[in-house]
Design a protein around this motif. Structure first.
Motif, short mmCIF file in Angstrom:
data_model
loop_
_atom_site.label_atom_id
_atom_site.label_comp_id
_atom_site.label_asym_id
_atom_site.label_seq_id
_atom_site.Cartn_x
_atom_site.Cartn_y
_atom_site.Cartn_z
N ASP A 1 63.32 5.24 8.51
CA ASP A 1 62.76 6.15 9.52
C ASP A 1 61.99 5.38 10.58
O ASP A 1 62.12 5.65 11.79
CB ASP A 1 61.84 7.17 8.86
CG ASP A 1 62.60 8.27 8.11
OD1 ASP A 1 63.81 8.42 8.39
OD2 ASP A 1 62.01 8.94 7.25
N ARG B 1 63.61 5.08 2.59
CA ARG B 1 63.62 6.10 3.66
C ARG B 1 62.47 5.87 4.65
O ARG B 1 62.64 6.06 5.86
CB ARG B 1 63.52 7.51 3.05
CG ARG B 1 64.87 8.05 2.58
CD ARG B 1 64.80 9.53 2.27
NE ARG B 1 64.02 9.77 1.06
CZ ARG B 1 64.53 9.83 -0.16
NH1 ARG B 1 65.83 9.65 -0.33
NH2 ARG B 1 63.77 10.08 -1.21
N GLU C 1 75.42 8.88 19.12
CA GLU C 1 74.80 9.57 20.25
C GLU C 1 74.09 8.60 21.18
O GLU C 1 74.17 8.72 22.40
CB GLU C 1 73.76 10.59 19.74
CG GLU C 1 74.33 11.83 19.12
CD GLU C 1 73.24 12.68 18.47
OE1 GLU C 1 72.04 12.40 18.72
OE2 GLU C 1 73.57 13.61 17.71
N LYS D 1 70.09 6.93 5.11
CA LYS D 1 69.82 8.12 5.92
C LYS D 1 71.13 8.53 6.61
O LYS D 1 71.46 8.04 7.69
CB LYS D 1 68.74 7.79 6.97
CG LYS D 1 68.28 8.96 7.83
CD LYS D 1 67.29 8.47 8.87
CE LYS D 1 66.92 9.56 9.86
NZ LYS D 1 65.69 10.27 9.52
N PRO D 2 71.92 9.42 5.99
CA PRO D 2 73.23 9.80 6.53
C PRO D 2 73.20 10.27 7.98
O PRO D 2 74.20 10.10 8.71
CB PRO D 2 73.68 10.92 5.60
CG PRO D 2 73.01 10.60 4.28
CD PRO D 2 71.67 10.05 4.67
N ALA D 3 72.07 10.84 8.43
CA ALA D 3 71.98 11.31 9.82
C ALA D 3 72.13 10.17 10.82
O ALA D 3 72.46 10.41 12.00
CB ALA D 3 70.64 12.02 10.04
N ASN E 1 81.73 12.28 7.39
CA ASN E 1 81.08 13.59 7.20
C ASN E 1 80.48 14.15 8.48
O ASN E 1 79.51 14.91 8.43
CB ASN E 1 79.99 13.47 6.12
CG ASN E 1 80.57 13.10 4.77
OD1 ASN E 1 81.48 13.75 4.28
ND2 ASN E 1 80.05 12.04 4.17
N SER E 2 81.02 13.76 9.61
CA SER E 2 80.43 14.18 10.88
C SER E 2 81.47 14.80 11.81
O SER E 2 82.27 14.09 12.42
CB SER E 2 79.76 12.99 11.58
OG SER E 2 79.36 13.34 12.88
N ASN F 1 80.96 13.43 15.36
CA ASN F 1 81.58 12.13 15.63
C ASN F 1 83.09 12.23 15.73
O ASN F 1 83.73 11.54 16.53
CB ASN F 1 81.20 11.12 14.54
CG ASN F 1 79.77 10.65 14.66
OD1 ASN F 1 79.09 10.92 15.66
ND2 ASN F 1 79.29 9.95 13.65
N VAL G 1 73.01 3.98 7.29
CA VAL G 1 73.71 5.25 7.04
C VAL G 1 73.63 5.60 5.56
O VAL G 1 73.48 6.78 5.20
CB VAL G 1 75.18 5.15 7.49
CG1 VAL G 1 75.98 6.38 7.05
CG2 VAL G 1 75.27 4.98 9.00
N GLU H 1 75.43 9.96 12.99
CA GLU H 1 75.54 10.67 14.27
C GLU H 1 74.59 10.09 15.31
O GLU H 1 74.93 9.99 16.49
CB GLU H 1 75.28 12.17 14.07
CG GLU H 1 76.41 12.86 13.34
CD GLU H 1 76.30 14.38 13.34
OE1 GLU H 1 75.38 14.92 13.98
OE2 GLU H 1 77.15 15.03 12.68
N LEU H 2 73.39 9.68 14.88
CA LEU H 2 72.41 9.13 15.82
C LEU H 2 72.94 7.89 16.52
O LEU H 2 72.80 7.74 17.73
CB LEU H 2 71.10 8.79 15.09
CG LEU H 2 70.27 9.97 14.59
CD1 LEU H 2 69.08 9.48 13.77
CD2 LEU H 2 69.77 10.81 15.77
#
Length: 534
Positions: A163, A159, A215, A206-208, A249-250, A253, A203, A211-212
């Motif tokens: 990050d 992580r 975006e 870090k599953p977020a 899971n988004s 998206n 992903v 979406e990042l």
């Protein structure tokens, strides 16, 4: 609802570009039997002496050397702008040091120290290097550092690294670099696969990131372009897999892709298989990926509307009628489309979908020999039950409702007989599971009520509840013949309406508010109506 039939994880190396080399040839092309084994042994011994222990000291040494090579390359490029030969050696040195950094994948516990050394920005920025070979070296390095095998049991260090990579714009630079690569070049094709693998790995940690990356980049547009290619190829397969992961899971998206005509694009992809089967296992996987994408897209309400407008309902019915490989996937997509969306249910009835659906309901499911999943037929049975429950929920009155109810009257109530057969089968399963759970509690294994309920759901309780709901709809039609048939079949099994009401009551008490408190109230009121009527 589960979107995926199964969890799949495939790395870029598995999706390789072209055929692997012959098993018994070396990289120089000579037969293995012509190699001097004594030379290999000597080389192996010397390489053992060259390996250093992976510790903080080694990390610092590698990082310092890399930063020095990077500075030398930048200086040489600035000094000899018009003479590439003059800075070629510095790029070879930089390439070598990037290769050396790969050894860190063997010590993921050092990732926080790598981040602390402040070398991550230098590594990531090389993705925009003028020499695409250097940028692709970085992609390969990131693939190694984020590989799931390397990160096993090292969640926190992973992580920290991810990050730092994301903070330093790795997503934007990865996609920008990929856009300048050509699949026609084997090395660049390998780098494309590696880039997608890095994104998949990020992903995973870090599953977020799912979406990042959508975006901040044009990755979704790139993936759509790849799945639109008519001929099957490896990159289309991997693009479909990455797209399914990003949508899984988004909701953001799913909506974003819907706005990009994603529903139409995915429908075009699956339409190629309406009357033919995939030719290889890889092509089968790609088709399943595309249906996973479609089912994810069908979660937001606005995408259900796009699906209906694009004649997606009609396409799924055609696929079912053709009875090819995609038969079961088409049922799954229709189930998603019609859940909580009456217009899809109405369209389904209008385009003569009832005959096709009830053939499946009666167990006339074509079995494809290439589909090896143990529960394939059972999974489809559960989907069809859900689909018919959605039809009853979405069509509450009028001629369409009459047509739906009439299916249970025709052929001497054979559909009610089938419904009661399913009721008994799932009821027996749930009862067996409840007895097993009771025994576990006697053996001092504590289970809370939520866990017990979830275990029963896994054993078939949800399908049993939907069968009970369909029985409730039929009972509320007040058709004397159907009511009499239900009571007769219950009596034959030494059951009564009270047993059905108990199933409905448990369902009523456990309806969640995932779709909002108003939808929960409506759902509970409908079930209460069935209980009162029975």
């Amino acid at each position: 609802m589960d979107v995926s039939n199964q969890t799949r994880k495939r790395k870029a190396t598995d999706a390789g570009h072209g055929s692997p080399p012959p098993a018994y040839r070396g990289s120089d092309g000579y037969e293995a039997s012509s190699v001097d084994l004594s030379l290999l042994e000597a080389l192996e011994k010397s390489s053992h002496h060259a390996v250093e222990a992976l510790d903080l000291k080694t990390l610092k040494k590698l990082v310092l050397s890399f930063e020095r090579r990077l500075r030398d390359n930048i200086a040489a490029r600035l000094k000899y702008v018009e003479n590439p030969e003059k800075f070629a050696d510095s790029e070879v040195d930089l390439h070598d040091d990037l290769q050396k950094l790969k050894v860190l994948a063997g010590a993921p516990e050092l990732y926080p120290d790598l981040v602390a050394s402040n070398s991550v920005p230098s590594i990531v920025n090389l993705l925009s290097h003028d020499n695409s070979d250097i940028a692709n070296d970085v992609v390969q390095l990131l693939q190694d550092l984020t590989d799931e095998d390397a990160l096993e049991d090292n969640d926190e260090p992973a992580r920290v690294l991810v990050d730092a990579l994301v903070e330093n714009n790795v997503l934007e630079l990865l996609v920008q670099n990929m856009n300048r690569l050509s699949e026609a070049d084997p090395d660049e094709a390998t780098a494309i696969y590696a880039t997608l693998t890095v994104i998949e790995n990020l992903v995973e940690v870090k599953p977020a990131v799912a979406e990042l990356v959508c975006e901040r980049t044009k990755l979704l547009r790139w993936l759509l372009t790849k799945i639109k290619v008519r001929e099957f190829e490896g990159i289309k397969q991997y693009a479909s897999e990455i797209l399914a992961i990003l949508l899984q899971n988004s909701t953001a998206n799913q909506k974003r892709l819907g706005q990009m005509n994603g529903v139409d694009a995915v429908l075009e992809g699956v339409a190629m298989y309406k009357s033919k089967d995939p030719k290889t296992p890889d092509e089968e996987e790609m088709l399943e990926n595309l249906f996973d994408c479609l089912c994810c897209l069908l979660m937001p309400l606005e995408n259900k509307e796009r699906f209906v407008n694009a004649e997606g309902v009609e396409l799924m019915i055609i696929i079912m009628k053709q009875k090819k490989y995609a038969y079961g996937s088409a049922i799954r997509a229709l189930d998603f489309a019609m859940t909580n969306y009456p217009p899809a249910c109405e369209r389904f009835v209008d385009v003569m979908g009832l005959k096709t659906a009830f053939a499946a309901f009666m167990g006339k499911i074509p079995l494809n020999k290439r589909i090896k999943r143990e529960r394939y037929k059972e999974e489809l049975e559960e989907r069809v039950i859900s689909l018919i429950a959605s039809l009853f929920a979405g069509i509450l009155r009028g001629s369409r409702r009459d047509r739906l109810l009439s299916k249970f009257v025709e052929n001497e109530f054979e559909k009610i007989d089938r419904l009661m057969e399913l009721y008994m089968r799932y009821s027996d399963r749930v009862r067996s599971e409840a007895e097993r759970l009771d025994q576990l509690e006697l053996d001092d294994l504590e289970l809370d009520e939520d866990e017990k309920y979830n275990r029963k759901l896994e054993s078939g309780l949800y399908s049993l509840q939907l069968v009970a709901v369909i029985l409730g709809h039929i009972w509320c039609s007040e058709h004397s013949g159907m009511r009499a048939r239900i009571e007769l079949l219950l009596k034959q099994q030494k059951l009564s309406k009270t047993d059905v009401k108990q199933i409905l009551q448990e369902y009523h008490d456990n309806i969640g508010d995932l779709d909002g408190p108003e939808e929960k109230e409506r759902g509970q009121a409908r079930i209460q109506l069935f209980i009162s009527a029975m």
